[in-house]
Design a protein around this motif. Structure first.
Motif, short mmCIF file in Angstrom:
data_model
loop_
_atom_site.label_atom_id
_atom_site.label_comp_id
_atom_site.label_asym_id
_atom_site.label_seq_id
_atom_site.Cartn_x
_atom_site.Cartn_y
_atom_site.Cartn_z
N VAL A 98 0.86 -1.18 0.00
CA VAL A 98 0.00 0.00 0.00
C VAL A 98 0.91 1.24 0.00
O VAL A 98 1.84 1.31 0.78
N GLU A 99 0.65 2.21 -0.88
CA GLU A 99 1.54 3.36 -1.03
C GLU A 99 0.75 4.66 -1.00
O GLU A 99 -0.31 4.77 -1.61
N ALA A 100 1.27 5.65 -0.21
CA ALA A 100 0.66 6.99 -0.14
C ALA A 100 1.51 7.96 -0.95
O ALA A 100 2.73 7.90 -0.94
N PHE A 117 1.74 11.85 5.30
CA PHE A 117 0.47 11.38 4.75
C PHE A 117 0.55 9.87 4.58
O PHE A 117 1.54 9.35 4.04
N ARG A 118 -0.47 9.16 5.08
CA ARG A 118 -0.53 7.71 4.88
C ARG A 118 -1.97 7.29 4.58
O ARG A 118 -2.91 8.05 4.89
N VAL A 119 -2.10 6.09 3.95
CA VAL A 119 -3.44 5.57 3.58
C VAL A 119 -3.57 4.14 4.10
O VAL A 119 -2.57 3.47 4.37
N ARG A 120 -4.82 3.70 4.22
CA ARG A 120 -5.12 2.32 4.67
C ARG A 120 -6.01 1.67 3.64
O ARG A 120 -6.93 2.29 3.10
N ASP A 121 -5.69 0.37 3.30
CA ASP A 121 -6.51 -0.32 2.30
C ASP A 121 -7.65 -1.09 2.97
O ASP A 121 -7.83 -1.02 4.19
N THR A 161 -2.51 4.06 -3.36
CA THR A 161 -2.61 2.93 -4.30
C THR A 161 -2.25 1.66 -3.57
O THR A 161 -1.55 1.67 -2.55
N THR A 162 -2.76 0.51 -4.12
CA THR A 162 -2.41 -0.82 -3.62
C THR A 162 -2.19 -1.74 -4.81
O THR A 162 -2.88 -1.59 -5.86
N ASP A 163 -1.23 -2.64 -4.70
CA ASP A 163 -1.01 -3.55 -5.82
C ASP A 163 -1.90 -4.80 -5.75
O ASP A 163 -1.74 -5.73 -6.51
N ASP A 164 -2.83 -4.77 -4.79
CA ASP A 164 -3.86 -5.83 -4.74
C ASP A 164 -4.90 -5.52 -5.82
O ASP A 164 -5.55 -4.47 -5.77
#
Length: 706
Positions: free
Chosen positions: A146-148, A211-215, A171-174
């Motif tokens: 998972v990338e912010a 900055f961070r994100v959660r899938d 973004t996520t590579d899932d």
């Protein structure tokens, strides 16, 4: 038999063929659709935590559970499927829909079981895969990345108070994953949970943004970092101000007259300065300097504008003035002076206030009187039209009055005369003055007799009479108050003086009448009577010797005596207070003039004696005294010294300039401020290898008192 009534074995055989096709060709698509449909349909019934829990639980199903659920879905479909449908694509859609229903029925059971780490897409695919090799892929625990990303910060750098918009994405590579949460931190403090936000209250300085994100699997990305630079608000530039300082010789001149114009600028903003000047005459630029001269202005009225520009490029409003240029000036005719009056009269008694008034006239039209001048006996007394004077002495006085016009031309003086007559006044003087004995002896009483006489023409008022035993003594020895003295009257005053403290070869004594000028007299110059006497010494005789520095340089010694035995009674030419003498008895120094306290004179340099010392050099003067030069500054003509006695420092002089008298004072044998060591800094100069000082008139006495 109807095709829908085929036995289960027939369907199961068909299932093997279908399963093979699914495994090889369709399994991924069927499982994806079923899984997404389940999660979408349940999202309205379950909260976010339950959805995540359900998704993770589906991923952790055992191989047996997977086969059981899949077979249950196939069996459910097989009851309503015909022989002809078994090889068609419709079978796949029916299995997909049935598999969705099976999952939904199992939700309560799945949610009650422990939640294991998410393995997303591969586990869902594995529900429809029968081979051991594909099941091995299902059990891969490697998390998806998972990338912010911080997309934009605008503006950056910003100014204090600006609204700053920050935009990010994740973004996520899932392949089946998606972003469910966002978190922004500034200086480690959470400020937003949205993809995009705006902030306005950032302080001046550099701020770190994270900055961070959660899938959808609950996995947080590593934080992306950036910096926001907030700059202080620049103060708004204020325009400068222009000032016309002067226009000389005047703003109204005759044609051909050179005119000098000067101006300056001021700026209300700190650190700003005037960078440019501009003069305009009749809206045409004439100069770019602060001050300029112009000679060719034509006859007429001219508009002058002056403005300045600051270092930020902003111009001031123009300062304005006007110049009137007249035709050629006609020849100037001098003005005339007139003495209007002298009051109360031109003949008065001495002391009478006199008021003098005058005026001027000018034959030239538009000219006027610009200046006045009164002279009495050829000395300027006033520059006003009218003035009063009170102190004219007795006699005849010449009065002259003249005026000057605006063109600078003086009139001929108007003249008058004033006669000042004497008033009937007293005139006090000393008619008799005697001492008994006429030659006093040191310490013995003296009888004083003074005769007064008023030789004037009027009775005097009250006045004081003083007798000074010595003219330079600090205060009078006898003092009387005389209430009045009639014209021609004489009076005798007497007193007894307790005795002179010292002996004198020559001493001036005096009588002073009316020292405060209480009585106005016809002659104020005859109120002092002086007499020169001598005072015989008592035994032993105290004599007074002059310090050489006083004899040669006229400089006093601090704590020194005067020739009458008093201390610190004189100021020298530099304003230093002290005395020029010391007392001696039988070639010994009498401390403060007391013959019973004697000290040996260790050293007295003659008037031609000199002592030259270098920095660090010590002069052993004798009697335990030593003087060391600690520092010399030739440029400042200054020396620093240290005085010691028996090897112990006792005085450090901070700085002695060239021409100074150094005096070391001590309280000794009951006497205070006794000069013990005297030296004169004659010169400070640079020697061949070191800086030098030359001392003269050195005078030193012993600490042993007898």
């Amino acid at each position: 038999m109807d095709e829908r009534e085929q036995p289960d074995t027939q369907v199961k055989d068909a299932l093997k063929n279908v399963s093979k096709k699914i495994t090889e060709k369709y399994v991924q698509e069927i499982v994806k659709k079923a899984t997404k449909r389940v999660l979408r349909r349940q999202s309205e019934k379950l909260d976010e935590k339950e959805i995540v829990k359900l998704e993770k639980r589906l991923k952790k199903l055992s191989d047996k559970e997977k086969l059981d659920y899949f077979e249950e879905a196939v069996n459910s479909v097989s009851k309503d499927i015909s022989q002809t449908e078994m090889g068609s694509g419709e079978l796949l859609e029916k299995i997909d829909a049935s598999l969705t229903e099976v999952f939904e029925k199992k939700i309560p059971e799945l949610l009650s079981k422990p939640i294991l780490p998410p393995i997303a897409k591969t586990i869902l695919i594995a529900i429809g895969i029968m081979s051991v090799s594909i099941l091995g892929l299902v059990n891969d625990d490697t998390p998806y990345r998972v990338e912010a990303t911080i997309g934009a910060i605008n503006p950056n750098p910003a100014t204090e108070g600006d609204a700053i918009t920050v935009v990010g994405s994740g973004t996520t590579d899932d392949p089946d994953g998606y972003i469910t949460a966002y978190e922004w931190q500034i200086e480690s403090e959470v400020v937003s949970n949205r993809e995009r936000f705006t902030i306005e209250n950032l302080s001046v300085g550099r701020h770190m943004v994270e900055f961070r994100v959660r899938d959808n699997n609950g996995e947080w990305s590593e934080p992306a970092e950036a910096y926001i630079e907030v700059l202080p608000v620049e103060p708004e530039n204020r325009p400068p101000e222009a000032h016309i300082e002067y226009i000389e010789p005047d703003t109204t001149v005759y044609t051909g007259t050179p005119l000098t114009l000067a101006g300056y600028g001021t700026d209300p903003d700190k650190d700003d300065f005037i960078a440019e000047y501009e003069w305009r005459i009749n809206n045409k630029i004439s100069s770019n300097r602060e001050r300029f001269t112009i000679e060719n202005l034509p006859i007429g009225r001219h508009t002058i504008e002056f403005r300045v520009r600051d270092n930020n490029g902003e111009w001031s409003e123009p300062a304005e003035a006007y110049i009137e240029v007249l035709p050629v000036e006609p020849e100037n005719r001098p003005p005339e002076a007139h003495i209007e009056y002298i009051e109360p009269d031109t003949t008065v008694y001495t002391g009478t206030p006199l008021t003098l008034a005058g005026y001027g006239t000018d034959p030239d039209k538009d000219d006027f009187i610009a200046e006045y001048e009164w002279r009495i006996n050829n000395k300027i007394s006033s520059n006003r039209e009218r003035f009063t004077i009170e102190n004219l002495p007795i006699g005849r006085h010449t009065i002259e009055f003249r005026v000057r016009d605006n063109n600078g031309e003086w009139s001929e003086p108007a003249e008058a005369y004033i006669e000042v007559l004497p008033l009937p006044l007293p005139d006090l003087f000393v008619s008799e003055f005697s001492l008994d004995p006429s030659t006093p002896v040191q310490y013995d009483p003296v009888s004083v007799q003074i005769g007064l006489r008023n030789q004037g023409t009027a009775r005097s008022g009250s006045f004081i009479v003083e007798w000074w035993a010595g003219e330079n003594y600090r205060e009078p020895a006898c003092k009387w108050r005389v209430k009045s003295l009639a014209a021609g009257e004489e009076r005798i005053l007497t007193c007894t003086y307790e005795g002179y403290p010292s002996w004198y070869k020559r001493l001036t004594t005096r009588v002073v009448l009316d020292p405060s000028d209480e009585v106005v007299e016809s002659d104020e110059e005859n109120n002092i009577n002086r007499a020169t006497i001598s005072v015989s010494p008592a035994s032993p005789a105290v004599e007074y010797a002059m310090y050489n520095v006083f004899r040669e340089e006229e400089l006093v010694v601090e704590g020194g005596l005067c020739e009458d035995g008093t201390k610190n009674c004189r100021k020298d030419k530099w304003g230093n207070v002290g005395g020029g003498y010391y007392a001696t008895v039988d070639k010994k120094v009498a401390l403060n003039g007391h013959p019973d306290k004697l000290a040996k004179l260790i050293l007295e340099q003659g008037i031609d004696d000199k002592k030259v010392l270098a920095v660090g050099e010590t002069w052993d003067v004798g009697g335990g005294w030593a003087l060391t030069v600690t520092e010399i500054d030739v440029k400042k003509r200054t020396v620093w010294i240290s005085l010691s006695y028996n090897g112990k420092p006792i005085d450090d002089e901070p700085a002695l300039p060239e021409g100074a008298v150094y005096t070391y004072l001590e309280d000794i044998a009951g006497e205070t401020d006794v000069p013990m060591f005297v030296a004169y800094v004659d010169s400070v100069f640079a020697g061949a290898t070191t800086d030098m000082v030359q001392l003269r008139y050195t005078w030193v006495i012993s600490r042993d008192v007898t």
